[in-house]
Write an enzyme that holds these catalytic residues in place. Structure first.
Site, PDB file in Angstrom:
ATOM      1  CG  ASP A 103      -6.430  -2.152  35.149  1.00 16.46           C
ATOM      2  OD1 ASP A 103      -6.550  -3.084  35.979  1.00 16.46           O
ATOM      3  OD2 ASP A 103      -6.074  -1.007  35.462  1.00 16.46           O
ATOM      4  N   GLY A 120     -10.815   3.277  41.001  1.00 16.89           N
ATOM      5  CA  GLY A 120     -10.008   2.069  40.958  1.00 16.89           C
ATOM      6  C   GLY A 120     -10.677   0.928  40.233  1.00 16.89           C
ATOM      7  CD  GLU A 136      -3.823   3.143  31.802  1.00 17.39           C
ATOM      8  OE1 GLU A 136      -3.954   3.337  33.016  1.00 17.39           O
ATOM      9  OE2 GLU A 136      -4.727   2.707  31.094  1.00 17.39           O
ATOM     10  CG  HIS A 186       0.485  -2.210  43.101  1.00 19.21           C
ATOM     11  ND1 HIS A 186       1.078  -1.081  42.592  1.00 19.21           N
ATOM     12  CD2 HIS A 186      -0.668  -1.795  43.669  1.00 19.21           C
ATOM     13  CE1 HIS A 186       0.314  -0.026  42.863  1.00 19.21           C
ATOM     14  NE2 HIS A 186      -0.762  -0.445  43.508  1.00 19.21           N
ATOM     15  CB  THR A 187       0.941  -9.197  41.277  1.00 23.09           C
ATOM     16  OG1 THR A 187      -0.454  -9.154  40.951  1.00 23.09           O
ATOM     17  CG2 THR A 187       1.088  -9.394  42.774  1.00 23.09           C
ATOM     18  CB  SER A 238      -7.818   4.461  32.162  1.00 25.47           C
ATOM     19  OG  SER A 238      -7.308   3.417  32.973  1.00 25.47           O
TER      20      SER A 238
END
Length: 392
Positions: A182, A134, A170, A36-37, A138
């Site tokens: 990602d 996770g 996305e 989440h950084t 995607s």
């Protein structure tokens, strides 16, 4: 990968009589550390995995795009000119197409939005990247599609630009408020290396991980608890980070250091402070992990992985009982370190283990899941692997 390639090629042959122009693929990813950084303009350390999504592509004689997947019963077909209608970019808007199709169609839309001249295309997709685990299935779809269209539409974009295209697809087409980690991992992955990425500048440096030389492996424990980035939990965490940055009067939490946390504790409410504390300390853990890998090798990063999981569990509150059980059981069975990986609310954990401990750790995790009444997890090993590219 060969199975996914064969499946995509066969699906394309069922879809059209036109000759295939080629087959492209992109990998899923494991994030070694840095959760989440990315959307906080911070630091991440992912690596591409051997599991890949494959896109077999043929040209059409009209101005339409059709996508098919082994995960869906029916293909989705639209006129290229209709893509703008499918993907309203207003905040909170949902795409007017099945979510699986929004990823490849969103890439086509994002390329057109960038001014790339498009032409009719058929895309058949198959994958062996676990969905909902996770591991960024995607971004693998986006990377494979973007690589194919970049070549067939003559866009001439480099890998970082293609990662940006995937992120726009996305964020704006699918509606998932993710960062760019990602997509960058899918595009830039290299064998036996992680990608140290500065998500503000997008500067990326490969960092040798050295697992094989150290006699270590990364074990992935897929809890089979599905998650979706476009749902509320992820949005709430991102909103908390943005609120914290605004109250601390900084552009993003990237600009907050560990020495600033005392002041943050006085300015912020408890929940926002804990969200901020996770991001700030996680950024530092990424920097510490990169330094430790370079100076001491992978055996020395176990405590950093364990601390990362505790921060996600207690401060960011994105773990679930299955993930906590996977991490605790792996460490008790001898793992050097373990943590959940990915956006949270389900998905997978990773454990850094001795090569000859794979069976013992796997058995311990499965026993712990059974004792807790959880569904049996899927467990497998991964190695840092190559990024997106053309296969045939």
């Amino acid at each position: 990968m060969s199975t996914a390639l064969e499946q995509a090629t066969r699906l394309l042959a069922e879809l059209t009589d036109a000759a295939a122009e080629g087959v492209w693929s992109a990998p899923g990813r494991v994030n070694l550390i840095g959760e989440h950084t990315d959307y906080n303009e911070g630091f991440v350390l992912p690596f591409a995995i051997p599991h890949r999504t494959v896109a077999a592509v043929a040209r059409r004689r009209d101005d339409r795009v059709r996508v098919a997947s082994t995960f869906a019963e029916e293909p989705v077909e639209v006129a290229l000119a209709e893509l703008d209608e499918l993907f309203p970019t207003a905040p909170g808007s949902a795409p007017r197409v099945a979510e699986w199709a929004a990823y490849p169609l969103g890439v086509a839309w994002a390329l057109r939005q960038a001014g790339i001249e498009s032409s009719g295309i058929d895309i058949a997709i198959a994958s062996d990247v676990p969905v909902g685990a996770g591991l960024s299935s995607s971004a693998a779809i986006e990377g494979a599609t973007a690589s194919a269209l970049n070549e067939l539409w003559g866009a001439g974009l480099d890998r970082t630009a293609l990662a940006r295209i995937g992120r726009r697809a996305e964020n704006e087409a699918v509606g998932a408020p993710t960062g760019i980690m990602d997509q960058m991992a899918a595009m830039l992955g290299e064998s036996d290396a992680a990608i140290f990425l500065d998500c503000r500048s997008l500067d990326a440096v490969t960092v040798p991980v050295g697992l094989a030389d150290a006699g270590l492996e990364i074990l992935v424990i897929d809890t089979r608890v599905s998650h979706a980035h476009s749902t509320g939990g992820f949005r709430e965490r991102r909103a908390s980070c943005e609120r914290g940055a605004a109250l601390l009067d900084v552009r993003s939490l990237r600009d907050v250091s560990t020495s600033d946390l005392a002041r943050a504790g006085r300015v912020l409410d408890d929940v926002t402070f804990r969200r901020v504390r996770h991001i700030v300390t996680e950024n530092q853990r990424v920097l510490d992990t990169v330094r430790t890998l370079r100076e001491h090798g992978p055996r020395a990063i176990g405590d950093l992985l364990i601390a990362s999981h505790a921060s996600m569990r207690d401060d960011f509150e994105i773990s679930v009982p299955e993930l906590d059980t996977a991490v605790e059981a792996a460490v008790e069975a001898g793992a050097i370190g373990a943590r959940m990986t990915g956006g949270g609310f389900g998905g997978a954990a990773i454990a850094l283990i001795e090569r000859d401990a794979e069976r013992a750790v796997t058995d311990a995790v499965r026993a712990a899941f059974a004792a807790s009444g959880f569904a049996e997890p899927t467990v497998f090993t991964v190695v840092p692997s190559a990024g997106a590219g053309r296969d045939t």
